[in-house]
Design a protein around this motif. Structure first.
Motif, PDB file in Angstrom:
ATOM      1  N   LYS A 259       0.837  -1.194   0.000  1.00 22.19           N
ATOM      2  CA  LYS A 259       0.000   0.000   0.000  1.00 22.19           C
ATOM      3  C   LYS A 259       0.876   1.250   0.000  1.00 22.19           C
ATOM      4  O   LYS A 259       1.838   1.348   0.770  1.00 22.19           O
ATOM      5  CB  LYS A 259      -0.902   0.031   1.235  1.00 22.19           C
ATOM      6  N   ILE A 260       0.523   2.184  -0.863  1.00 24.48           N
ATOM      7  CA  ILE A 260       1.148   3.502  -0.829  1.00 24.48           C
ATOM      8  C   ILE A 260       0.117   4.471  -0.264  1.00 24.48           C
ATOM      9  O   ILE A 260      -0.918   4.738  -0.891  1.00 24.48           O
ATOM     10  CB  ILE A 260       1.594   3.966  -2.225  1.00 24.48           C
ATOM     11  N   HIS A 261       0.360   4.972   0.936  1.00 25.56           N
ATOM     12  CA  HIS A 261      -0.514   5.950   1.566  1.00 25.56           C
ATOM     13  C   HIS A 261      -0.048   7.349   1.159  1.00 25.56           C
ATOM     14  O   HIS A 261       1.165   7.610   1.091  1.00 25.56           O
ATOM     15  CB  HIS A 261      -0.497   5.788   3.086  1.00 25.56           C
ATOM     16  N   LEU A 262      -0.998   8.231   0.900  1.00 27.07           N
ATOM     17  CA  LEU A 262      -0.673   9.538   0.332  1.00 27.07           C
ATOM     18  C   LEU A 262      -1.053  10.664   1.283  1.00 27.07           C
ATOM     19  O   LEU A 262      -2.199  10.752   1.739  1.00 27.07           O
ATOM     20  CB  LEU A 262      -1.385   9.725  -1.006  1.00 27.07           C
ATOM     21  N   ASP A 263      -0.081  11.528   1.571  1.00 25.33           N
ATOM     22  CA  ASP A 263      -0.277  12.731   2.379  1.00 25.33           C
ATOM     23  C   ASP A 263      -0.130  13.929   1.449  1.00 25.33           C
ATOM     24  O   ASP A 263       0.970  14.203   0.953  1.00 25.33           O
ATOM     25  CB  ASP A 263       0.769  12.782   3.500  1.00 25.33           C
ATOM     26  N   ALA A 264      -1.242  14.647   1.196  1.00 25.88           N
ATOM     27  CA  ALA A 264      -1.239  15.743   0.217  1.00 25.88           C
ATOM     28  C   ALA A 264      -0.504  16.984   0.705  1.00 25.88           C
ATOM     29  O   ALA A 264      -0.366  17.957  -0.042  1.00 25.88           O
ATOM     30  CB  ALA A 264      -2.678  16.110  -0.168  1.00 25.88           C
TER      31      ALA A 264
ATOM     32  N   VAL B  90      -3.033   3.579  -2.494  1.00 25.09           N
ATOM     33  CA  VAL B  90      -2.874   2.958  -3.812  1.00 25.09           C
ATOM     34  C   VAL B  90      -2.169   1.612  -3.632  1.00 25.09           C
ATOM     35  O   VAL B  90      -1.154   1.523  -2.929  1.00 25.09           O
ATOM     36  CB  VAL B  90      -2.053   3.867  -4.744  1.00 25.09           C
ATOM     37  N   THR B  91      -2.714   0.566  -4.243  1.00 28.16           N
ATOM     38  CA  THR B  91      -2.108  -0.763  -4.175  1.00 28.16           C
ATOM     39  C   THR B  91      -1.167  -0.946  -5.363  1.00 28.16           C
ATOM     40  O   THR B  91      -1.539  -0.687  -6.507  1.00 28.16           O
ATOM     41  CB  THR B  91      -3.185  -1.864  -4.192  1.00 28.16           C
ATOM     42  N   VAL B  92       0.039  -1.379  -5.078  1.00 26.01           N
ATOM     43  CA  VAL B  92       1.028  -1.570  -6.143  1.00 26.01           C
ATOM     44  C   VAL B  92       1.792  -2.859  -5.860  1.00 26.01           C
ATOM     45  O   VAL B  92       2.004  -3.246  -4.707  1.00 26.01           O
ATOM     46  CB  VAL B  92       1.989  -0.362  -6.221  1.00 26.01           C
TER      47      VAL B  92
ATOM     48  N   ASP C  32       9.287  10.384  -0.038  1.00 27.69           N
ATOM     49  CA  ASP C  32       9.454   9.767   1.271  1.00 27.69           C
ATOM     50  C   ASP C  32      10.661  10.459   1.893  1.00 27.69           C
ATOM     51  O   ASP C  32      11.811  10.120   1.582  1.00 27.69           O
ATOM     52  CB  ASP C  32       9.690   8.264   1.135  1.00 27.69           C
ATOM     53  N   GLY C  33      10.392  11.464   2.742  1.00 25.50           N
ATOM     54  CA  GLY C  33      11.496  12.289   3.241  1.00 25.50           C
ATOM     55  C   GLY C  33      12.083  13.095   2.100  1.00 25.50           C
ATOM     56  O   GLY C  33      11.390  13.854   1.427  1.00 25.50           O
TER      57      GLY C  33
ATOM     58  N   THR D 271       4.334   5.623   3.222  1.00 23.00           N
ATOM     59  CA  THR D 271       3.537   6.852   3.182  1.00 23.00           C
ATOM     60  C   THR D 271       4.355   7.915   2.471  1.00 23.00           C
ATOM     61  O   THR D 271       5.484   8.226   2.876  1.00 23.00           O
ATOM     62  CB  THR D 271       3.180   7.335   4.603  1.00 23.00           C
ATOM     63  N   LEU D 272       3.794   8.449   1.405  1.00 30.54           N
ATOM     64  CA  LEU D 272       4.484   9.466   0.608  1.00 30.54           C
ATOM     65  C   LEU D 272       3.792  10.815   0.791  1.00 30.54           C
ATOM     66  O   LEU D 272       2.572  10.884   0.939  1.00 30.54           O
ATOM     67  CB  LEU D 272       4.486   9.080  -0.872  1.00 30.54           C
ATOM     68  N   LYS D 273       4.582  11.865   0.774  1.00 31.36           N
ATOM     69  CA  LYS D 273       4.057  13.216   0.958  1.00 31.36           C
ATOM     70  C   LYS D 273       4.251  14.044  -0.310  1.00 31.36           C
ATOM     71  O   LYS D 273       5.295  13.960  -0.959  1.00 31.36           O
ATOM     72  CB  LYS D 273       4.743  13.905   2.135  1.00 31.36           C
ATOM     73  N   ALA D 274       3.223  14.823  -0.649  1.00 29.82           N
ATOM     74  CA  ALA D 274       3.308  15.707  -1.813  1.00 29.82           C
ATOM     75  C   ALA D 274       4.201  16.897  -1.469  1.00 29.82           C
ATOM     76  O   ALA D 274       4.039  17.535  -0.435  1.00 29.82           O
ATOM     77  CB  ALA D 274       1.918  16.193  -2.210  1.00 29.82           C
ATOM     78  N   GLU D 275       5.149  17.173  -2.350  1.00 32.44           N
ATOM     79  CA  GLU D 275       6.045  18.312  -2.148  1.00 32.44           C
ATOM     80  C   GLU D 275       5.788  19.359  -3.225  1.00 32.44           C
ATOM     81  O   GLU D 275       5.524  19.031  -4.388  1.00 32.44           O
ATOM     82  CB  GLU D 275       7.507  17.858  -2.192  1.00 32.44           C
TER      83      GLU D 275
END
Length: 245
Positions: free
Chosen positions: A71-76, A86-88, A111-112, A134-138
């Motif tokens: 799972k890729i969790h998304l932080d906007a 999102v499943t990958v 990621d960081g 968990t990925l963050k939008a930059e």
């Protein structure tokens, strides 16, 4: 003659006996935390469909192939948006949504300090982390520019003078509408740029910001004529010949 078809559907191994030219339909099982990627026969993928129908020609073994899913969790981040995870699959390329933040460029999902996607949300490399992430939008702010607009009239000495001046800071690609103010005893002529080129004769002028810029609303001396009985009333520039009827 009957042929043996051995099928590993991911949940169990089933052996079918079929005559030549008979059709056989097989369906891959759903497996937790796994993604089905295809049916394999003699080391080659023969179908990527979970349900696969083929014609029997010989003894054969079919195997349903899977890869581990994450799972890729998304932080906007700064953007006002929420996304479902999102499943990958491991080793797969992927595309993530692109959040929109006014007056900012989206740089990618991180990621960081490590980027996982480009500015279009496309993965930079196949997914390889052996765990959920968990990925963050930059984002990066767009350049800021100064917009100046002046109201220019001709004074009693015949010299250009500033009646009013305003300024605003705006981001690249923002739209700005300038409105000419009323100058006593003067008539609006048009909006002019820094090179004294006429850009509009409308009192409202809309443009897109691309740099620091100054616009001038120019006026000329004018007089109001009122005709009590007949036509010809109006505001006229100095020196205008008026026909009164």
């Amino acid at each position: 003659v009957l042929y043996k078809i051995t099928v590993d559907n991911g949940a169990e191994i089933v052996v079918y006996e079929k005559a030549a030219d008979e059709s056989l339909t097989v369906t891959a099982a759903d497996k937790k935390n796994m993604i089905f990627v295809g049916w394999e026969y003699e080391g080659k993928t023969v179908s990527s469909d979970k349900t696969y129908t083929f014609t029997v020609k010989e003894n054969a073994s079919l195997n349903a192939k899977y890869i581990t899913s994450y799972k890729i969790h998304l932080d906007a981040g700064l953007a006002d948006a929420e996304y479902e995870a999102v499943t990958v699959g491991e080793g797969q390329d992927y595309t993530l949504p692109v959040p929109v933040l006014e007056n900012y460029y989206f740089l990618g999902w991180y990621d960081g300090i490590m980027p996982y996607t480009d500015e279009n949300g496309n993965s930079l490399k196949p997914f390889s982390a052996p765990y959920d992430v968990t990925l963050k939008a930059e984002f990066r702010e767009k350049p800021v520019y100064t917009v100046i607009w002046q109201s220019i009239y001709t004074d009693e000495n015949g010299q250009e003078a500033v009646y009013a001046e305003e300024s605003q800071t705006k981001h690249l690609d923002e739209q700005v509408t300038l409105t000419a103010v009323a100058v006593p005893d003067n008539r609006f002529v048009g909006w002019y740029d820094e090179n004294d080129r006429l850009v509009s004769q409308e009192t409202d002028y809309t443009f897109t910001v691309t740099s620091d810029v100054t616009f001038r609303a120019k006026y000329e001396e004018a007089f109001t004529v009122s005709v009590l009985f007949g036509s010809g009333s109006g505001t006229y520039a100095k020196g205008t010949v008026i026909e009164v009827k």
